[in-house]
Motif scaffolding. Structure first.
Motif, PDB file in Angstrom:
ATOM      1  N   ALA A  96      -3.599 -16.975  -5.962  1.00 49.76           N
ATOM      2  CA  ALA A  96      -3.588 -18.222  -5.202  1.00 49.76           C
ATOM      3  C   ALA A  96      -2.571 -18.103  -4.074  1.00 49.76           C
ATOM      4  N   ALA A  97      -2.919 -18.619  -2.920  1.00 45.04           N
ATOM      5  CA  ALA A  97      -2.002 -18.609  -1.782  1.00 45.04           C
ATOM      6  C   ALA A  97      -2.173 -19.920  -1.035  1.00 45.04           C
ATOM      7  N   TRP A  98      -1.126 -20.379  -0.411  1.00 47.25           N
ATOM      8  CA  TRP A  98      -1.176 -21.632   0.335  1.00 47.25           C
ATOM      9  C   TRP A  98      -1.407 -21.346   1.799  1.00 47.25           C
ATOM     10  N   ARG A  99      -2.276 -22.138   2.441  1.00 45.19           N
ATOM     11  CA  ARG A  99      -2.448 -22.088   3.882  1.00 45.19           C
ATOM     12  C   ARG A  99      -1.623 -23.225   4.444  1.00 45.19           C
ATOM     13  N   LEU A 100      -0.839 -22.963   5.483  1.00 40.91           N
ATOM     14  CA  LEU A 100       0.176 -23.907   5.915  1.00 40.91           C
ATOM     15  C   LEU A 100       0.020 -24.335   7.355  1.00 40.91           C
TER      16      LEU A 100
ATOM     17  N   ASN B  35      -2.738 -13.927  13.442  1.00 39.17           N
ATOM     18  CA  ASN B  35      -2.614 -14.640  12.173  1.00 39.17           C
ATOM     19  C   ASN B  35      -1.394 -14.113  11.422  1.00 39.17           C
ATOM     20  N   VAL B  36      -0.386 -14.973  11.270  1.00 40.73           N
ATOM     21  CA  VAL B  36       0.903 -14.592  10.684  1.00 40.73           C
ATOM     22  C   VAL B  36       0.922 -14.951   9.201  1.00 40.73           C
ATOM     23  N   HIS B  37       1.556 -14.090   8.392  1.00 41.75           N
ATOM     24  CA  HIS B  37       1.687 -14.351   6.962  1.00 41.75           C
ATOM     25  C   HIS B  37       3.097 -14.011   6.495  1.00 41.75           C
ATOM     26  N   ALA B  38       3.515 -14.687   5.419  1.00 37.35           N
ATOM     27  CA  ALA B  38       4.846 -14.465   4.850  1.00 37.35           C
ATOM     28  C   ALA B  38       4.761 -14.555   3.333  1.00 37.35           C
TER      29      ALA B  38
ATOM     30  N   THR C  23      -0.135 -18.155   4.730  1.00 30.85           N
ATOM     31  CA  THR C  23      -0.597 -18.048   6.105  1.00 30.85           C
ATOM     32  C   THR C  23       0.128 -19.109   6.919  1.00 30.85           C
ATOM     33  N   LEU C  24       0.820 -18.681   7.964  1.00 35.46           N
ATOM     34  CA  LEU C  24       1.588 -19.600   8.801  1.00 35.46           C
ATOM     35  C   LEU C  24       0.775 -19.896  10.053  1.00 35.46           C
ATOM     36  N   VAL C  25       0.306 -21.118  10.166  1.00 35.05           N
ATOM     37  CA  VAL C  25      -0.566 -21.515  11.265  1.00 35.05           C
ATOM     38  C   VAL C  25       0.273 -22.159  12.361  1.00 35.05           C
ATOM     39  N   GLY C  26       0.267 -21.563  13.526  1.00 32.37           N
ATOM     40  CA  GLY C  26       1.036 -22.117  14.635  1.00 32.37           C
ATOM     41  C   GLY C  26       1.026 -21.186  15.831  1.00 32.37           C
TER      42      GLY C  26
ATOM     43  N   GLY D 263       4.488 -10.542   8.453  1.00 33.15           N
ATOM     44  CA  GLY D 263       3.584  -9.710   9.233  1.00 33.15           C
ATOM     45  C   GLY D 263       2.498 -10.519   9.900  1.00 33.15           C
ATOM     46  N   HIS D 264       1.620  -9.800  10.585  1.00 35.09           N
ATOM     47  CA  HIS D 264       0.438 -10.424  11.188  1.00 35.09           C
ATOM     48  C   HIS D 264      -0.706  -9.428  11.185  1.00 35.09           C
ATOM     49  N   ASP D 265      -1.905  -9.908  11.520  1.00 33.85           N
ATOM     50  CA  ASP D 265      -3.099  -9.073  11.403  1.00 33.85           C
ATOM     51  C   ASP D 265      -3.398  -8.244  12.649  1.00 33.85           C
ATOM     52  N   GLY D 266      -2.619  -8.385  13.709  1.00 28.81           N
ATOM     53  CA  GLY D 266      -2.809  -7.574  14.910  1.00 28.81           C
ATOM     54  C   GLY D 266      -4.038  -7.909  15.723  1.00 28.81           C
ATOM     55  N   THR D 267      -4.616  -9.092  15.507  1.00 26.93           N
ATOM     56  CA  THR D 267      -5.796  -9.472  16.273  1.00 26.93           C
ATOM     57  C   THR D 267      -5.420  -9.764  17.719  1.00 26.93           C
ATOM     58  N   ASP D 268      -6.356  -9.570  18.614  1.00 24.76           N
ATOM     59  CA  ASP D 268      -6.211  -9.811  20.049  1.00 24.76           C
ATOM     60  C   ASP D 268      -5.376  -8.734  20.725  1.00 24.76           C
TER      61      ASP D 268
END
Length: 172
Positions: A11-15, A71-74, A87-90, A117-122
């Motif tokens: 389970a993970a929280w999307r923020l 897309n950033v994650h921590a 997932t840090l949305v901003g 980290g992040h997914d390196g998109t774009d």
């Protein structure tokens, strides 16, 4: 403000950042500064989930091309375990600070590391992270995780770094 998602059987929280709540309906979104900790605690107790809250302040450095839209994650890592990936949305703009509220279903103990980290998109998704400051709500303890480096490929100057890094605190 929080939505539960499944990632690899965990389970993970999307923020959403403070000031903007993430909910299933835009009409019910409430600003995070109007957050009622007591009401959240009652809802969590009713669902038999013991949540442990943390505030993350993510500082993007003041360098040319420092921002990212990736897309950033921590993941918080403490002496008693680690949280799922958050997932840090901003928008992580140059020389800015984004604030996030995250929860873990268990007490992580004293925080030791933070995986960021992040997914390196774009194109040009490289991100220069100055530091991350985490407050543990149960104890009021604040821990700083210095970074001062690039995550991914910079879009100016050809500087590169890993897409994900484990940050450690400076305390003994």
């Amino acid at each position: 403000m929080l939505a539960l998602a499944r990632h690899a059987h965990r389970a993970a929280w999307r923020l959403a950042p403070y000031g903007r709540a993430l909910t299933s309906s835009a009409s019910t979104a409430q600003p995070c500064r109007a957050f009622d900790a007591g009401a959240l605690e009652q809802r969590l107790a009713a669902s038999r989930v013991l949540a442990h809250g943390y505030t993350l302040q993510v500082y993007t450095g003041d360098r040319r091309g420092a921002s990212t839209k990736a897309n950033v994650h921590a993941t918080l890592i403490g002496q008693r375990g680690e949280s799922g990936p958050h997932t840090l949305v901003g928008e992580f703009g140059r020389a800015t600070m984004q604030c996030f509220y995250v929860e873990s279903d268990r007490d992580l103990g004293a925080l030791r590391r933070l995986r960021l980290g992040h997914d390196g998109t774009d194109v040009g998704s490289g991100w220069f992270v100055d530091k991350v400051v985490v407050e543990r709500h149960q104890t009021g303890e604040t821990v700083e995780f210095p970074c001062a480096r690039w995550l991914g490929q910079s879009d100016s100057g050809g500087v590169a770094g890993p897409l994900e890094i484990d940050l450690v605190t400076l305390r003994a």
